[in-house]
Structure formats: structure tokens, C-alpha cells
Design a protein around this motif. Structure first.
Motif, PDB file in Angstrom:
ATOM      1  N   GLN A 340       7.237 -14.480  63.665  1.00 58.33           N
ATOM      2  CA  GLN A 340       8.388 -15.304  63.287  1.00 58.33           C
ATOM      3  C   GLN A 340       9.158 -15.771  64.521  1.00 58.33           C
ATOM      4  O   GLN A 340       9.430 -15.000  65.436  1.00 58.33           O
ATOM      5  N   GLN A 341       9.517 -17.065  64.532  1.00 54.80           N
ATOM      6  CA  GLN A 341      10.181 -17.658  65.689  1.00 54.80           C
ATOM      7  C   GLN A 341      11.589 -17.089  65.883  1.00 54.80           C
ATOM      8  O   GLN A 341      12.317 -16.842  64.912  1.00 54.80           O
ATOM      9  N   VAL A 342      11.967 -16.917  67.146  1.00 55.13           N
ATOM     10  CA  VAL A 342      13.336 -16.598  67.540  1.00 55.13           C
ATOM     11  C   VAL A 342      13.777 -17.671  68.525  1.00 55.13           C
ATOM     12  O   VAL A 342      13.087 -17.924  69.521  1.00 55.13           O
ATOM     13  N   THR A 343      14.908 -18.297  68.257  1.00 53.84           N
ATOM     14  CA  THR A 343      15.387 -19.403  69.083  1.00 53.84           C
ATOM     15  C   THR A 343      16.881 -19.227  69.348  1.00 53.84           C
ATOM     16  O   THR A 343      17.482 -18.220  68.961  1.00 53.84           O
ATOM     17  N   CYS A 344      17.452 -20.220  70.003  1.00 52.94           N
ATOM     18  CA  CYS A 344      18.908 -20.296  70.156  1.00 52.94           C
ATOM     19  C   CYS A 344      19.341 -21.620  69.540  1.00 52.94           C
ATOM     20  O   CYS A 344      18.869 -22.691  69.949  1.00 52.94           O
ATOM     21  N   TYR A 345      20.230 -21.549  68.558  1.00 56.47           N
ATOM     22  CA  TYR A 345      20.570 -22.710  67.738  1.00 56.47           C
ATOM     23  C   TYR A 345      21.994 -23.160  68.053  1.00 56.47           C
ATOM     24  O   TYR A 345      22.917 -22.335  68.075  1.00 56.47           O
ATOM     25  N   PRO A 346      22.207 -24.456  68.334  1.00 51.11           N
ATOM     26  CA  PRO A 346      23.526 -24.916  68.789  1.00 51.11           C
ATOM     27  C   PRO A 346      24.550 -25.172  67.690  1.00 51.11           C
ATOM     28  O   PRO A 346      25.556 -25.828  67.953  1.00 51.11           O
ATOM     29  N   PHE A 347      24.305 -24.676  66.479  1.00 43.76           N
ATOM     30  CA  PHE A 347      25.276 -24.847  65.403  1.00 43.76           C
ATOM     31  C   PHE A 347      25.432 -23.518  64.659  1.00 43.76           C
ATOM     32  O   PHE A 347      24.507 -22.708  64.618  1.00 43.76           O
ATOM     33  N   LYS A 348      26.598 -23.353  64.062  1.00 43.93           N
ATOM     34  CA  LYS A 348      26.811 -22.157  63.248  1.00 43.93           C
ATOM     35  C   LYS A 348      25.944 -22.255  61.995  1.00 43.93           C
ATOM     36  O   LYS A 348      25.893 -23.296  61.342  1.00 43.93           O
ATOM     37  N   ASP A 349      25.263 -21.142  61.676  1.00 45.52           N
ATOM     38  CA  ASP A 349      24.290 -21.182  60.599  1.00 45.52           C
ATOM     39  C   ASP A 349      24.114 -19.765  60.055  1.00 45.52           C
ATOM     40  O   ASP A 349      24.308 -18.779  60.785  1.00 45.52           O
ATOM     41  N   VAL A 350      23.751 -19.657  58.806  1.00 45.77           N
ATOM     42  CA  VAL A 350      23.566 -18.348  58.187  1.00 45.77           C
ATOM     43  C   VAL A 350      22.426 -17.578  58.843  1.00 45.77           C
ATOM     44  O   VAL A 350      22.406 -16.346  58.866  1.00 45.77           O
ATOM     45  N   ASN A 351      21.461 -18.289  59.431  1.00 43.57           N
ATOM     46  CA  ASN A 351      20.342 -17.636  60.105  1.00 43.57           C
ATOM     47  C   ASN A 351      20.692 -17.122  61.497  1.00 43.57           C
ATOM     48  O   ASN A 351      19.810 -16.646  62.214  1.00 43.57           O
ATOM     49  N   ASN A 352      21.966 -17.236  61.883  1.00 41.81           N
ATOM     50  CA  ASN A 352      22.415 -16.678  63.164  1.00 41.81           C
ATOM     51  C   ASN A 352      22.872 -15.220  63.033  1.00 41.81           C
ATOM     52  O   ASN A 352      23.236 -14.607  64.042  1.00 41.81           O
ATOM     53  N   TRP A 353      22.878 -14.686  61.816  1.00 43.20           N
ATOM     54  CA  TRP A 353      23.424 -13.339  61.597  1.00 43.20           C
ATOM     55  C   TRP A 353      22.354 -12.265  61.803  1.00 43.20           C
ATOM     56  O   TRP A 353      21.211 -12.397  61.349  1.00 43.20           O
ATOM     57  N   TRP A 354      22.774 -11.177  62.487  1.00 47.12           N
ATOM     58  CA  TRP A 354      21.894 -10.041  62.765  1.00 47.12           C
ATOM     59  C   TRP A 354      22.626  -8.747  62.397  1.00 47.12           C
ATOM     60  O   TRP A 354      23.841  -8.695  62.426  1.00 47.12           O
ATOM     61  N   ILE A 355      21.851  -7.729  62.085  1.00 47.63           N
ATOM     62  CA  ILE A 355      22.411  -6.414  61.762  1.00 47.63           C
ATOM     63  C   ILE A 355      22.043  -5.444  62.882  1.00 47.63           C
ATOM     64  O   ILE A 355      20.880  -5.361  63.291  1.00 47.63           O
ATOM     65  N   VAL A 356      23.050  -4.735  63.390  1.00 49.83           N
ATOM     66  CA  VAL A 356      22.832  -3.741  64.441  1.00 49.83           C
ATOM     67  C   VAL A 356      22.413  -2.431  63.764  1.00 49.83           C
ATOM     68  O   VAL A 356      23.207  -1.821  63.036  1.00 49.83           O
ATOM     69  N   LYS A 357      21.185  -1.998  64.006  1.00 44.21           N
ATOM     70  CA  LYS A 357      20.622  -0.830  63.304  1.00 44.21           C
ATOM     71  C   LYS A 357      20.397   0.336  64.272  1.00 44.21           C
ATOM     72  O   LYS A 357      20.001   0.145  65.420  1.00 44.21           O
ATOM     73  N   ASP A 358      20.652   1.537  63.779  1.00 45.38           N
ATOM     74  CA  ASP A 358      20.336   2.769  64.504  1.00 45.38           C
ATOM     75  C   ASP A 358      18.843   3.035  64.322  1.00 45.38           C
ATOM     76  O   ASP A 358      18.370   3.180  63.181  1.00 45.38           O
ATOM     77  N   PRO A 359      18.042   3.106  65.419  1.00 43.20           N
ATOM     78  CA  PRO A 359      16.593   3.322  65.260  1.00 43.20           C
ATOM     79  C   PRO A 359      16.248   4.625  64.554  1.00 43.20           C
ATOM     80  O   PRO A 359      15.163   4.740  63.957  1.00 43.20           O
ATOM     81  N   GLY A 360      17.142   5.595  64.560  1.00 50.28           N
ATOM     82  CA  GLY A 360      16.848   6.876  63.937  1.00 50.28           C
ATOM     83  C   GLY A 360      17.215   6.948  62.475  1.00 50.28           C
ATOM     84  O   GLY A 360      17.002   7.991  61.837  1.00 50.28           O
TER      85      GLY A 360
END
Length: 681
Positions: A340-360
């Protein structure tokens, strides 16, 4: 005690009628029918937008110049009661009734009129006669290009005003130095020199040319002071400190003051916000401040965040992913992971959201109490809409084969295990235990397996990547760069139940999925001239302008016997006037970009000052007999008469107050290369 009342109070004043008359005529020439035409002319379409921003207190930043000139134009709008409601989108558009055209054009007109008496005073301070000073003022008065430029909502006349004010102030200071050093007038003119220089640079960056010229001449004079054996070391030190404070410290402080005042005036969010940092955007009223108000400060495990690249070039953008994958085979035959592609997008978008997860842990929500993420912690980043993990591996990036591909991991049973652990490195930390903070913390994400750093390469992906910007994994051995640094702009704590997944956590409270917020085109693009009337005019201006004589002839003149005062006067005039012409002309002559006539007007103003000085010098040195003097004076008068005739001939183009037929317009051309647009009704 009251004896002084027995004597009359007498006030004496010396009034130079030449200056009074020239100033009055200059004001008339610049202010007459100033509101005509009541339509947007040339770059008024450009400056008018910024005036409206000031009136509405909307933040903007003009990359072409500092804000001082814009603030001066906006002052005219403020005094005229302008509310900023006008659409500056087209040259030739009629101004609505709420636009105070006369008030907006007043300041450029006043500064343009004051060039006339200033030219007179500069020649006098250089030691030339009243006749030469009057000649310089007259040429400044009747120069059609200067009149036209000063009657519009433009900045060239303001720039030239501060250029000449800096020169005049320094000459006044230099003459005070000979008579009363460290007197009140000495300090006044020295300080005013620094103020005028900073204002010139504050109007347009090209003002630094004249500033450097004044600094150079001041440096030469300071060098002579150092070698003056009649002055004590303490006296010399005081002279040097005074010049450093007035010509270096004051201009620097004033230049910073211009931006400080600008930021006080424009405190609301606007279309230029994205070129600034997230922290700055959050300080503006509305916009990001409205979005981020009340959001958590400390990033915790389970936080939902958007990550903005701090470098922001070629455009500000956010870490982004979507369901599309990299092509299996690129155009050059190289293979990809097909993940799956990862890019940098110059507009605010719902696909800009990420969740910070504890690997454990498996949970994707914030625990109670929240567990903050600190510098050095290892995290996983889960894409909110697709629940894929941010991943990089030893596969070449699409457009940067020396770097690693960044993807969101998808298991296609191709024996490529996930490598999705990232170590948090807070770049601007104050301690090694610092917590990751929203907006404030600038972080690098270092890949645990390969030590590559998440980086914006700045390259635009092909159509398969929707022309978005490439994100890569860059090895630390290649060095540090701002494009490796990110900050959390928007942040919220995920509070859904653990089993509901990330997609539900990123929906609205009413169950509807957020839609992308497209903010339009990238800010900072210059307004184009609708008619495309762009011409490189440098060589043509110099061909039509009055010449200064052959350099060899001037060299022989300077070699002739002269007394010391006459030589110093001539050398200073050459340094200021010829030097002012050179520093304001040569940089533009060497530029490859399209230039307009107004780019050469500062150089023309200095050339106008030099011409009467050269004429007087020639008359004094070559005309030894009364007959030759009379003949030379007659030629000079005839030349000035021709200049006045040219002004009167081109007057319809200057003021636009007289209707001309197509044949009459064509007759005004001196060269076939001149383009005079003729509108057909």
C-alpha cells in the motif's frame, strides 16, 4: 522679571522659493485627478489583495518583499475607511463605490511628489549650484514614467523616496560632521539615514542595494577618521560606535519591527496559513486554532494524530496513505513490494490520520490514565482508514532508488515480513525523558530494523501515485535534513472499545465518515498579468535615457588639475549618483527573468541626479571663455526645452485624460518595438 515682555518676539525664516514652487508643482502633477481611472491598473490587482487582508486582519505573507510597503498602502485604505470588500481578480475591473481610490493612491503620490524637492536638496548638499539643483528637480518633475508610477497604488515611488531620503540624510550628516560633530543635528541626520535605509529595505528587498551603497561610503569615511591624527582614540571610537548603532543596529531592529507589527495586524487565519508551521497556525484566530482548541497536549499510546512535515517544501503536506498499491513493475523495469502506497498529501484529508500503537499491546485506544509516548520509545503507526502498519524495508523507493520504499504493510504471501517498528527521536527536546507533545515537538521516526529515517523526498509521484509527494526511508549516514522532521498537528484520544477497530474511531459522532477538506491551490502564486504584457526593457531604457559621456573622456577630466574641495565634491557625487545608478541597474541587467519598466526606475532616479552634475562639471572645466559658456548654456537650455516637449507629448499616456485616435497613438512611438495596445470597440 517680566522684562522680556518689553521686547518684541522676532522670528526669522529663510524660505527657498525654488523649493516651494517645485514642490507645489510636483504635488499638482501627482495629485491631479488621482482617482482616475477608477479601475484596477496593472499591479494594483496584486497589492490590492494584501490591502484587503490587512483591512480584514487576515494573515498573509508575501514572498516577494517585506511587509512595510504593504502596510503603508494599507494605511491609505484605513484612513479612507476601506472595509476590504473588493475582489482583486482582474486588471481593468471597475472599483466599487466602497473602495476609496484617492486615499489608496495618496501615499505613493505624495512620496512621488517629494522626490522633486529632495533631488534639489541632494545636489545642493553635494556642493553644486542652485541652477544644477533646479535642473535635477525639473527632470524629476517631468519624467513621465515616475509620474505614472507614483499616481497608482504601487510601491516604486515609495522605494525611491526612501532611497533618496537615505542619501540626503547621509549628506546632511556628512556636512554636519565637518562643522559640529555629535551635535543634535548630527545625531538626527545620522539616525535618519539608518531609518531611511531600513524603510527602503522594508518596502522592497531591492532597497538593500542603496543601503549597501550608503554603508560602503560611510565605511570609507570612517576609515579616513581612523587615520585622522588630530582625533584621539576615544573620539575615533565614539565615531565608530555612533555609526555602527545608527547604520547597523537601528536598521536591523526596525526591519524586525516591521514583521512584528505585521503579525500584530494580521491575526486571523487565511489562505496563506499552510506555508507556516503548525505552532504558528495554532496561534491564529480561526483555522487550525479552531480545530486544535482543546485537543490533548501529550501524545499517548492510542492517540489519533496527523503528522505534518516541518520542511514543507515544495509544499506543506501531511503523511498520507490510501488503498492503492505501488505498481508491481515500474516503467524502468524495477520491481516494488506492491504494498500500500504511503505519500505526503498537501491537503487536509481523512487519510492523513494515524494511530500511535504500543508494539507490545493490541489495543488502539488510549488507556485511563493515558500512557504518554517519550523520546526513545518504540512505536507502531497504524493507518486509521485501512488499519495497515507503516512499514519500510530494503526495497528501492519509486523515484529515489538510493532510498528505501515506505509502505503500509500488506501480506501478499510473498515471503516479505513486516518491518513496522519506529523509534521516536524528539529533535527539539530539552531532556532525554521528554514527552511527545502536540504541535510543539519536532520528531524523527527512525526505523528500528534498518536505521532509516522517515523523510519527504519532495518528488512528485506519477499518475499511479496521484501526483502526490514521495515519502522514503533515508539512511542517517546521508546526513540530517529538515525534511526528516515531523510534528503532530491534529490530535485526539481514541476512546472506542478495543474491538471496534480504527475505522470506527475516525468517524463522526453521527456515524458518517469524514470527507477530505480540500483547501484549494497552494498559496504564494503570483498574480499573472491578464494581457501578458511582459517585456524585458533594460537595454531599451538605457538606450533612450540620457547618456553620461564616454568613460575615457571622464577619466581625462578627472585627471585635470583641480583643487581638493572640488575633487572631493566630484568624487562623492560620483560615488552616490553613479554608484546609486549602478547598484540599482546592474543586478536587473544580469537577471534572466522577465522584467518590467518599474524595475529600472530606482536606477533612473540616480541617473537624473547625476546628469545635471555632469553638465555643470563640463561647463566649469571646458568652457573657459564667456562665449563658450553662453553657447554651452544655450545648448543646455535647448536640451531641457526638448525634455519638456517630450513630457508634454507623452502626457496623454501619463494621465490618460485625452482621447487619441489609433494613428495618434502610433505616432507616439519612438521605436517600432514599442507596443501600445489599441482597444477596438
Amino acid at each position: 522679571m517680566l522684562g522680556f515682555l518689553k521686547r518684541p518676539v522676532v522670528v526669522k525664516a529663510d524660505i527657498n522659493l525654488n523649493v516651494v514652487v517645485l514642490t507645489a508643482v510636483a504635488l499638482l502633477s501627482r495629485l491631479w485627478q488621482l482617482a482616475y481611472p477608477r479601475a484596477v491598473v496593472f499591479d494594483e490587482v496584486y497589492y490590492g489583495q494584501y490591502i484587503s487582508f490587512y483591512m480584514k486582519r487576515i494573515f498573509f505573507l508575501d514572498g516577494s518583499g517585506p511587509p512595510f510597503g504593504h502596510m503603508l498602502l494599507a494605511l491609505g485604505g484605513y484612513l479612507g475607511g476601506f472595509d476590504g470588500n473588493f475582489l482583486w481578480n482582474r486588471i481593468g475591473a471597475e472599483y466599487s463605490s466602497n473602495v476609496p481610490v484617492w486615499s489608496l493612491r495618496l501615499l505613493p503620490a505624495l512620496t512621488g511628489a517629494l522626490l522633486v524637492p529632495m533631488a534639489y536638496q541632494i545636489l545642493l548638499e553635494l556642493g553644486f549650484s542652485h541652477c544644477a539643483a533646479t535642473g535635477a528637480a525639473l527632470l524629476m518633475l517631468i519624467e513621465n514614467a515616475l509620474i505614472t508610477q507614483s499616481r497608482l497604488m504601487l510601491l516604486e515611488s515609495v522605494l525611491i523616496f526612501f532611497n533618496l531620503l537615505a542619501v540626503l540624510s547621509y549628506l546632511k550628516f556628512s556636512n554636519s560632521q565637518k562643522q559640529r560633530p555629535f551635535s543634535l543635528s548630527w545625531w538626527f541626520w545620522l539616525t535618519l539615514t539608518g531609518v531611511a535605509c531600513s524603510c527602503a529595505v522594508g518596502v522592497k528587498y531591492v532597497g538593500v542595494c542603496t543601503y549597501l551603497l550608503v554603508l560602503t561610503i560611510a565605511g570609507v569615511h570612517a576609515w579616513h577618521l581612523i587615520g585622522d591624527r588630530t582625533l584621539s582614540h576615544v573620539r575615533v571610537l565614539c565615531h565608530l560606535l555612533a555609526r555602527a548603532a545608527a547604520l547597523l543596529v537601528i536598521p536591523a531592529l526596525m526591519y524586525l519591527l516591521f514583521f512584528y507589527v505585521h503579525l500584530i495586524l494580521v491575526y486571523r487565519s487565511g489562505p496563506h496559513d499552510q506555508i507556516m508551521s503548525s505552532a504558528f497556525q495554532a496561534s491564529l484566530e480561526g483555522g487550525l486554532a479552531r480545530i486544535t482548541q482543546g485537543q490533548p497536549l501529550e501524545v499517548a499510546y492510542g492517540s489519533q494524530v496527523t503528522l505534518k512535515n516541518v520542511f514543507g517544501k515544495p509544499v506543506p503536506c501531511w503523511l498520507h496513505s490510501h488503498q492503492s498499491t505501488y505498481p508491481m513493475i515500474y516503467e524502468n523495469g524495477r520491481g516494488s513490494s506492491h504494498q500500500q502506497q504511503v505519500t505526503c498529501y498537501p491537503f487536509k484529508d481523512v487519510n492523513n490520520w494515524w494511530i500511535v500503537k504500543d508494539p507490545g499491546r493490541h489495543q488502539l485506544v488510549v488507556s485511563n490514565p493515558p500512557r504518554p509516548v517519550r523520546h526513545g520509545d518504540v512505536v507502531q503507526l497504524v493507518h486509521g482508514m485501512t488499519t495497515r502498519f507503516l512499514n519500510t524495508h530494503d526495497v528501492a523507493a519509486p523515484l529515489s532508488p538510493h532510498s528505501q520504499e515506505v509502505s503500509c504493510y500488506v501480506d501478499y504471501n510473498i515471503s516479505m515480513p513486516s518491518q513496522n517498528l519506529w523509534r521516536l527521536d524528539i529533535v527539539n527536546r530539552e531532556s532525554d525523558t521528554e514527552v511527545w507533545k502536540t504541535i510543539l515537538s519536532e520528531v524523527r521516526l527512525v526505523h528500528v530494523n534498518t536505521s532509516a529515517v522517515l523523510k519527504l523526498s519532495g518528488a512528485h509521484l506519477p499518475d499511479w501515485g496521484f501526483r502526490q509527494l514521495e515519502v522514503v526511508g533515508e539512511k542517517l549516514s546521508r546526513g540530517y535534513h529538515e525534511s526528516m522532521v515531523w510534528n503532530v498537528e491534529e490530535h485526539r484520544y481514541g476512546k472506542r472499545a478495543e474491538g471496534e477497530g480504527a475505522r470506527a474511531a475516525l468517524t463522526r459522532t453521527d456515524g458518517r465518515q469524514q470527507k477530505p477538506e480540500l483547501h484549494g491551490q497552494v498559496p504564494g502564486a503570483a498574480v499573472e498579468d491578464a494581457d501578458g504584457e511582459e517585456r524585458r526593457l533594460g537595454a531599451q531604457v538605457q538606450l533612450l535615457a540620457a547618456g553620461l559621456g564616454h568613460p575615457g573622456h571622464q577619466h581625462r577630466l578627472l585627471a585635470a588639475p583641480q583643487d581638493q574641495y572640488s575633487w572631493l565634491r566630484w568624487a562623492l557625487a560620483g560615488a552616490l549618483c553613479a554608484g546609486g545608478w549602478a547598484v540599482n541597474y546592474v543586478p536587473f541587467f544580469m537577471m534572466e527573468k522577465t522584467l518590467f519598466l518599474y524595475h529600472y526606475l530606482p536606477a533612473l532616479a540616480f541617473q537624473i541626479l547625476l546628469l545635471p552634475a555632469v553638465l555643470e562639471h563640463l561647463g566649469d572645466r571646458l568652457c573657459r571663455s564667456p562665449l563658450l559658456r553662453s553657447l554651452f548654456s544655450g545648448l543646455v537650455v535647448a536640451w531641457y526645452s526638448c525634455a519638456c516637449h517630450v513630457f508634454n507629448t507623452l502626457r496623454p499616456l501619463t494621465y490618460g485624460d485625452k482621447s487619441l485616435s489609433p494613428s495618434e497613438l502610433k505616432a507616439l512611438r519612438w521605436k517600432d518595438s514599442w507596443d501600445i495596445l489599441i482597444r477596438k470597440y
